[in-house]
Design an enzyme around this catalytic site. Structure first.
Site, PDB file in Angstrom:
ATOM      1  N   LYS A   1      -7.345   1.087  -3.442  1.00 21.21           N
ATOM      2  CA  LYS A   1      -6.993   0.532  -2.140  1.00 21.21           C
ATOM      3  C   LYS A   1      -7.086   1.506  -1.215  1.00 21.21           C
ATOM      4  O   LYS A   1      -7.668   1.246   0.060  1.00 21.21           O
ATOM      5  CB  LYS A   1      -5.548  -0.188  -2.231  1.00 21.21           C
ATOM      6  CG  LYS A   1      -4.768  -0.356  -0.983  1.00 21.21           C
ATOM      7  CD  LYS A   1      -5.604  -1.560  -0.218  1.00 21.21           C
ATOM      8  CE  LYS A   1      -4.875  -1.937   1.062  1.00 21.21           C
ATOM      9  NZ  LYS A   1      -5.384  -2.719   1.772  1.00 21.21           N
TER      10      LYS A   1
ATOM     11  N   THR B   1       0.901  -1.065   0.129  1.00 23.99           N
ATOM     12  CA  THR B   1      -0.094  -0.088  -0.030  1.00 23.99           C
ATOM     13  C   THR B   1       0.884   1.261  -0.129  1.00 23.99           C
ATOM     14  O   THR B   1       1.524   1.578   0.949  1.00 23.99           O
ATOM     15  CB  THR B   1      -1.007  -0.066   1.290  1.00 23.99           C
ATOM     16  OG1 THR B   1      -1.630  -1.134   1.298  1.00 23.99           O
ATOM     17  CG2 THR B   1      -1.873   1.127   1.185  1.00 23.99           C
TER      18      THR B   1
HETATM   19  P1  NAP Z   1       5.553  -5.764   7.871  1.00 26.00           P
HETATM   20  O1  NAP Z   1       5.158  -7.257   8.644  1.00 26.00           O
HETATM   21  O2  NAP Z   1       5.947  -4.428   8.776  1.00 26.00           O
HETATM   22  O3  NAP Z   1       6.899  -6.057   6.936  1.00 26.00           O
HETATM   23  C1  NAP Z   1       7.207  -4.702   6.357  1.00 26.00           C
HETATM   24  C2  NAP Z   1       8.519  -5.438   5.304  1.00 26.00           C
HETATM   25  O4  NAP Z   1       9.098  -3.915   4.841  1.00 26.00           O
HETATM   26  C3  NAP Z   1       9.624  -5.980   5.915  1.00 26.00           C
HETATM   27  O5  NAP Z   1      10.079  -7.112   5.104  1.00 26.00           O
HETATM   28  C4  NAP Z   1      10.720  -5.307   6.241  1.00 26.00           C
HETATM   29  O6  NAP Z   1      11.901  -5.558   6.550  1.00 26.00           O
HETATM   30  C5  NAP Z   1      10.512  -4.116   5.253  1.00 26.00           C
HETATM   31  N1  NAP Z   1      11.232  -2.885   5.135  1.00 26.00           N
HETATM   32  C6  NAP Z   1      10.815  -1.886   6.033  1.00 26.00           C
HETATM   33  N2  NAP Z   1      11.373  -0.941   6.000  1.00 26.00           N
HETATM   34  C7  NAP Z   1      12.264  -1.107   5.046  1.00 26.00           C
HETATM   35  C8  NAP Z   1      13.563  -0.488   4.405  1.00 26.00           C
HETATM   36  N3  NAP Z   1      13.947   0.900   4.811  1.00 26.00           N
HETATM   37  N4  NAP Z   1      14.458  -0.969   3.771  1.00 26.00           N
HETATM   38  C9  NAP Z   1      14.143  -2.337   3.380  1.00 26.00           C
HETATM   39  N5  NAP Z   1      12.949  -2.965   3.526  1.00 26.00           N
HETATM   40  C10 NAP Z   1      11.995  -2.390   4.536  1.00 26.00           C
HETATM   41  O7  NAP Z   1       4.232  -5.023   7.027  1.00 26.00           O
HETATM   42  P2  NAP Z   1       3.207  -6.046   6.354  1.00 26.00           P
HETATM   43  O8  NAP Z   1       1.936  -6.196   7.360  1.00 26.00           O
HETATM   44  O9  NAP Z   1       3.860  -7.158   5.675  1.00 26.00           O
HETATM   45  O10 NAP Z   1       2.688  -4.882   5.425  1.00 26.00           O
HETATM   46  C11 NAP Z   1       3.420  -4.858   3.867  1.00 26.00           C
HETATM   47  C12 NAP Z   1       2.450  -4.015   3.191  1.00 26.00           C
HETATM   48  O11 NAP Z   1       1.172  -4.500   2.926  1.00 26.00           O
HETATM   49  C13 NAP Z   1       2.277  -2.624   3.741  1.00 26.00           C
HETATM   50  O12 NAP Z   1       2.138  -1.721   2.486  1.00 26.00           O
HETATM   51  C14 NAP Z   1       0.837  -2.666   4.220  1.00 26.00           C
HETATM   52  O13 NAP Z   1       0.406  -1.543   4.373  1.00 26.00           O
HETATM   53  C15 NAP Z   1       0.473  -3.706   3.350  1.00 26.00           C
HETATM   54  N6  NAP Z   1      -0.942  -4.268   3.895  1.00 26.00           N
HETATM   55  C16 NAP Z   1      -0.697  -4.925   5.182  1.00 26.00           C
HETATM   56  C17 NAP Z   1      -1.781  -5.788   5.507  1.00 26.00           C
HETATM   57  C18 NAP Z   1      -1.902  -6.357   6.790  1.00 26.00           C
HETATM   58  O14 NAP Z   1      -3.106  -6.342   7.312  1.00 26.00           O
HETATM   59  N7  NAP Z   1      -1.007  -6.412   7.560  1.00 26.00           N
HETATM   60  C19 NAP Z   1      -3.122  -5.855   4.630  1.00 26.00           C
HETATM   61  C20 NAP Z   1      -3.132  -5.533   3.378  1.00 26.00           C
HETATM   62  C21 NAP Z   1      -2.040  -4.639   2.898  1.00 26.00           C
HETATM   63  P3  NAP Z   1      12.559  -6.050   7.769  1.00 26.00           P
HETATM   64  O15 NAP Z   1      12.058  -7.487   8.200  1.00 26.00           O
HETATM   65  O16 NAP Z   1      13.929  -5.942   7.498  1.00 26.00           O
HETATM   66  O17 NAP Z   1      12.056  -5.122   8.900  1.00 26.00           O
END
Ligand code: NAP
Length: 289
Positions: free
Chosen positions: A168, A92
């Site tokens: 979205k 997102t």
């Molecule tokens: P998450 O668990 O916090 O994972 C975030 C990812 O981004 C990890 O792989 C993290 O790496 C990486 N990252 C963050 N900052 C970084 C940087 N500066 N450089 C390189 N890598 C970086 O988040 P998530 O829940 O999977 O969500 C991912 C996306 O999907 C977001 O855009 C979110 O809005 C969207 N989304 C989430 C949901 C939900 O319910 N969770 C639902 C729909 C959409 P590290 O492991 O090294 O920290």
């Protein structure tokens, strides 16, 4: 297909597991390499740099936000990729960045598809995501088998990548507004001695059925905000992105502005890592409870 995947957070890890199950060859990269271990055991090839993931038929990214994507997808990375590669970004992100990336990819002979998803990590694990895709139609056709491995349905919404991101953000703006009103209704009911759960049973079996009212309503009724399935901090990110997208086209979102302040209030009280449903606590506190 031979694919790369960048970003093994809660969502990415579940999505890659299903891609592997469907028989795709997946090269994975994550900033913190330890998160790749379980997927390596499931058959993924762990690579040391984003550039190694940016190869094959297509590369998928599921990073946290605009900042993360800007850090990883540099101009150098795009220069090094083979012409014709499809980059599918499923995170997102802002409308502005999506538009920028679409131009940057096209200028280097690469295809950029935006395919943000609806569904939390448990939905991703069950391969039941709702995928909203936009971008060049032929590129979407080619990656459709991968979408089929992780989602229950792909909805195509336009030929410009950022159109999927707007859809979205509009969806998450509606979700945020629903949770805010659930919280406020709960505070109203509490003030008159009516149990939220009793009210929920009535409302969700009549005019407001569906997972948002049922799921978040139950959490608010039980005042249960942990474990967080969707963190308030991430909810604020999405509401802010919706407000920014609205500002680009001079469109007021007064409800969005109100929800942004409620989420800021939650964060100011130390509840940013709690579930989005913590808006119920914000409303109760405003009512002196
Ligand atoms: P998450 O668990 O916090 O994972 C975030 C990812 O981004 C990890 O792989 C993290 O790496 C990486 N990252 C963050 N900052 C970084 C940087 N500066 N450089 C390189 N890598 C970086 O988040 P998530 O829940 O999977 O969500 C991912 C996306 O999907 C977001 O855009 C979110 O809005 C969207 N989304 C989430 C949901 C939900 O319910 N969770 C639902 C729909 C959409 P590290 O492991 O090294 O920290």
């Amino acid at each position: 297909m031979d694919i790369g995947f960048i970003g093994l957070g809660e969502m990415g890890t579940a999505m890659v597991a299903n891609m592997l199950k469907a028989g795709h060859r997946v090269r994975v990269w994550n900033r913190s390499p330890e998160r790749a271990q379980s997927l390596a055991q499931a058959g993924a090839q762990v690579v040391a740099t984003p550039a190694e993931a940016f190869a094959g038929d297509a590369v998928f990214s599921m990073l946290a936000d605009d900042t993360a994507l800007r850090e990883v997808v540099s101009a150098g990375l795009l220069e090094g990729a083979a012409r014709g590669l499809i980059h599918v970004n499923m995170a997102t992100i802002s409308v502005t960045l999506a538009e920028e990336l679409a131009h940057a990819h096209a200028a280097r002979g690469l295809h950029y598809v935006a395919a943000p998803v609806m569904g939390r990590p448990d939905v991703a694990a069950a391969a039941k995501l709702t995928i909203i895709a936009a971008g060049p139609a032929e590129a979407i056709d080619r990656v459709q088998p991968v979408f089929d491995a992780i989602g229950q349905k792909t909805w195509r919404i336009g030929s410009l990548a950022q159109q999927a991101n707007v859809a979205k953000l509009a969806a998450n703006f509606m979700l945020a507004s629903a949770v805010e009103t659930l919280g406020e209704a709960s505070a109203l009911l509490g003030g008159h001695g009516v149990a939220m759960q009793d009210f929920l049973d009535i409302i969700t079996s009549s005019v407001f059925p569906g997972p948002v009212y049922q799921g978040y309503g139950k959490m608010i009724a039980e005042q249960r905000y942990e474990p967080a399935l969707f963190k308030a901090r991430l909810g604020l990110k999405d509401v802010r992105l919706a407000l920014a997208a609205a500002e680009l086209v001079s469109t007021p979102l007064p409800v969005g502005s109100a929800v942004r302040d409620s989420l800021l209030e939650a964060i100011a009280h130390g509840d940013g890592e709690k579930d989005f449903a913590v808006l119920g606590k914000v409303a109760a506190r405003r009512a002196g409870r």
